[in-house]
Design a protein around this motif. Structure first.
Motif, mmCIF file in Angstrom:
data_model
loop_
_atom_site.group_PDB
_atom_site.id
_atom_site.type_symbol
_atom_site.label_atom_id
_atom_site.label_comp_id
_atom_site.label_asym_id
_atom_site.label_seq_id
_atom_site.Cartn_x
_atom_site.Cartn_y
_atom_site.Cartn_z
ATOM 1 N N TYR A 164 35.609 -9.501 -5.160
ATOM 2 C CA TYR A 164 36.842 -9.919 -4.987
ATOM 3 C C TYR A 164 37.849 -11.698 -4.518
ATOM 4 O O TYR A 164 37.186 -12.204 -5.110
ATOM 5 N N ALA A 165 39.224 -10.820 -4.713
ATOM 6 C CA ALA A 165 40.132 -12.003 -4.379
ATOM 7 C C ALA A 165 40.954 -12.207 -2.835
ATOM 8 O O ALA A 165 41.547 -10.935 -2.987
ATOM 9 N N ILE A 166 40.930 -13.294 -2.755
ATOM 10 C CA ILE A 166 41.778 -13.660 -1.462
ATOM 11 C C ILE A 166 43.094 -14.312 -2.714
ATOM 12 O O ILE A 166 43.386 -15.082 -2.838
ATOM 13 N N ALA A 167 44.103 -14.028 -1.263
ATOM 14 C CA ALA A 167 45.552 -14.414 -1.656
ATOM 15 C C ALA A 167 46.504 -14.615 -0.758
ATOM 16 O O ALA A 167 46.086 -14.208 0.286
ATOM 17 N N TRP A 168 47.036 -15.864 -0.897
ATOM 18 C CA TRP A 168 48.072 -16.135 0.109
ATOM 19 C C TRP A 168 49.807 -15.889 -0.525
ATOM 20 O O TRP A 168 49.952 -16.170 -1.021
ATOM 21 N N PHE A 169 50.574 -14.890 1.365
ATOM 22 C CA PHE A 169 51.643 -14.401 1.091
ATOM 23 C C PHE A 169 52.250 -15.565 1.769
ATOM 24 O O PHE A 169 51.881 -15.543 2.638
ATOM 25 N N ARG A 170 53.747 -15.078 1.775
ATOM 26 C CA ARG A 170 54.861 -15.929 3.338
ATOM 27 C C ARG A 170 55.840 -15.240 2.392
ATOM 28 O O ARG A 170 56.127 -14.519 2.058
ATOM 29 N N GLN A 171 56.507 -14.883 4.080
ATOM 30 C CA GLN A 171 57.460 -14.193 4.120
ATOM 31 C C GLN A 171 57.996 -14.706 5.026
ATOM 32 O O GLN A 171 58.585 -14.488 6.431
ATOM 33 N N ALA A 172 59.709 -14.827 4.830
ATOM 34 C CA ALA A 172 60.406 -15.286 5.734
ATOM 35 C C ALA A 172 61.714 -14.488 5.776
ATOM 36 O O ALA A 172 61.577 -13.524 5.499
ATOM 37 N N PRO A 173 62.478 -14.651 7.052
ATOM 38 C CA PRO A 173 63.207 -13.661 7.407
ATOM 39 C C PRO A 173 63.833 -12.924 7.051
ATOM 40 O O PRO A 173 64.972 -13.714 5.942
ATOM 41 N N GLY A 174 64.348 -11.894 6.510
ATOM 42 C CA GLY A 174 65.338 -10.957 5.190
ATOM 43 C C GLY A 174 64.730 -11.433 4.206
ATOM 44 O O GLY A 174 65.708 -10.687 3.332
ATOM 45 N N MET A 175 63.858 -12.224 4.112
ATOM 46 C CA MET A 175 62.829 -11.955 2.256
ATOM 47 C C MET A 175 62.657 -11.168 2.602
ATOM 48 O O MET A 175 61.487 -10.960 2.838
ATOM 49 N N GLU A 176 61.585 -10.754 0.428
ATOM 50 C CA GLU A 176 60.380 -10.580 0.916
ATOM 51 C C GLU A 176 58.866 -11.030 0.516
ATOM 52 O O GLU A 176 59.229 -12.648 0.805
ATOM 53 N N ARG A 177 58.352 -10.336 0.563
ATOM 54 C CA ARG A 177 56.792 -10.923 0.660
ATOM 55 C C ARG A 177 56.662 -11.946 -0.864
ATOM 56 O O ARG A 177 56.689 -11.621 -1.235
ATOM 57 N N GLU A 178 56.300 -12.792 -0.336
ATOM 58 C CA GLU A 178 56.146 -14.048 -1.783
ATOM 59 C C GLU A 178 54.879 -14.371 -2.327
ATOM 60 O O GLU A 178 54.305 -15.481 -0.701
ATOM 61 N N PHE A 179 54.242 -14.592 -3.444
ATOM 62 C CA PHE A 179 52.931 -15.020 -3.594
ATOM 63 C C PHE A 179 53.463 -16.057 -4.134
ATOM 64 O O PHE A 179 54.031 -16.752 -4.025
ATOM 65 N N SER B 4 34.282 -16.633 -8.573
ATOM 66 C CA SER B 4 34.224 -17.398 -9.822
ATOM 67 C C SER B 4 35.481 -19.499 -9.275
ATOM 68 O O SER B 4 34.953 -20.348 -9.660
ATOM 69 N N GLY B 5 35.881 -18.815 -8.007
ATOM 70 C CA GLY B 5 36.700 -19.976 -7.693
ATOM 71 C C GLY B 5 38.072 -19.971 -8.366
ATOM 72 O O GLY B 5 38.315 -20.860 -7.848
ATOM 73 N N SER B 6 38.227 -19.215 -9.728
ATOM 74 C CA SER B 6 39.137 -19.063 -10.418
ATOM 75 C C SER B 6 40.403 -19.564 -9.381
ATOM 76 O O SER B 6 40.032 -18.427 -8.236
ATOM 77 N N THR B 7 41.736 -19.902 -9.598
ATOM 78 C CA THR B 7 42.523 -19.604 -8.462
ATOM 79 C C THR B 7 44.208 -19.989 -9.597
ATOM 80 O O THR B 7 44.457 -19.926 -10.547
ATOM 81 N N ALA B 8 45.021 -19.351 -9.013
ATOM 82 C CA ALA B 8 46.329 -19.368 -9.577
ATOM 83 C C ALA B 8 47.347 -18.885 -8.251
ATOM 84 O O ALA B 8 46.984 -19.683 -7.107
ATOM 85 N N TYR B 9 48.621 -20.204 -8.759
ATOM 86 C CA TYR B 9 49.733 -20.351 -7.731
ATOM 87 C C TYR B 9 51.033 -20.277 -8.407
ATOM 88 O O TYR B 9 51.144 -20.442 -9.322
ATOM 89 N N ALA B 10 51.698 -20.221 -7.023
ATOM 90 C CA ALA B 10 53.444 -20.041 -7.463
ATOM 91 C C ALA B 10 54.046 -21.137 -7.920
ATOM 92 O O ALA B 10 53.627 -22.352 -7.750
ATOM 93 N N ASP B 11 54.495 -21.662 -9.214
ATOM 94 C CA ASP B 11 55.373 -21.964 -9.586
ATOM 95 C C ASP B 11 55.733 -23.640 -8.485
ATOM 96 O O ASP B 11 55.522 -24.899 -9.039
ATOM 97 N N SER B 12 56.138 -22.997 -7.375
ATOM 98 C CA SER B 12 57.042 -23.730 -6.579
ATOM 99 C C SER B 12 55.592 -24.469 -5.747
ATOM 100 O O SER B 12 56.166 -25.153 -4.782
ATOM 101 N N VAL B 13 54.700 -23.437 -5.371
ATOM 102 C CA VAL B 13 53.726 -24.453 -5.154
ATOM 103 C C VAL B 13 53.339 -25.941 -5.741
ATOM 104 O O VAL B 13 52.439 -26.010 -5.216
#
Length: 122
Positions: free
Chosen positions: A32-47, A55-64
């Motif tokens: 399986y994969a484990i992900a972090w999302f965030r959600q600010a008030p009034g906003m959609e949940r963001e990856f 495997s330890g392979s990773t992925a990131y949002a461009d903003s972080v």
């Protein structure tokens, strides 16, 4: 029963660091994969970031990219999100989630934690 428990949130000044933890239990997460999302008030949940457990392979949002690092501790069944150079606009509830694929779409993750509040002051 799959359970994800986030911790480590809090109040931090802009530019500061914070490390979040996601303790996972209830199944073997090797496929399986484990992900972090965030959600600010009034906003959609963001990856934010994800890691493939086996495997330890990773992925990131461009903003972080370059500021956040996702990692895992196999022995503790825990995933970490190290966040550096935090910005006020990154104030949100941060959630971890697990699913069979490492994708950026929240709907693809079946199990979610309760979230932890991160507040970045300016």
């Amino acid at each position: 029963q799959v359970q994800l428990v986030e911790s480590g949130g809090g109040l931090v000044q802009a530019g500061g660091p914070l490390r979040l933890s996601c303790a996972a239990s209830g199944r073997t997460f090797s496929n399986y994969a484990i992900a972090w999302f965030r959600q600010a008030p009034g906003m959609e949940r963001e990856f934010v970031a994800a890691i493939r457990w086996s495997s330890g392979s990773t992925a990131y949002a461009d903003s972080v990219k370059g500021r956040f690092t996702i990692s895992r501790d196999n022995a503790k069944n825990t995933v970490f999100l190290q966040m550096n150079s935090l910005k006020p606009e990154e104030t949100a509830i941060y959630y971890c989630a697990t699913g069979p694929e490492m994708v950026v779409t929240a709907n693809e993750y079946r199990y979610w934690g309760q979230g932890t509040q991160v507040t970045v002051s300016s």
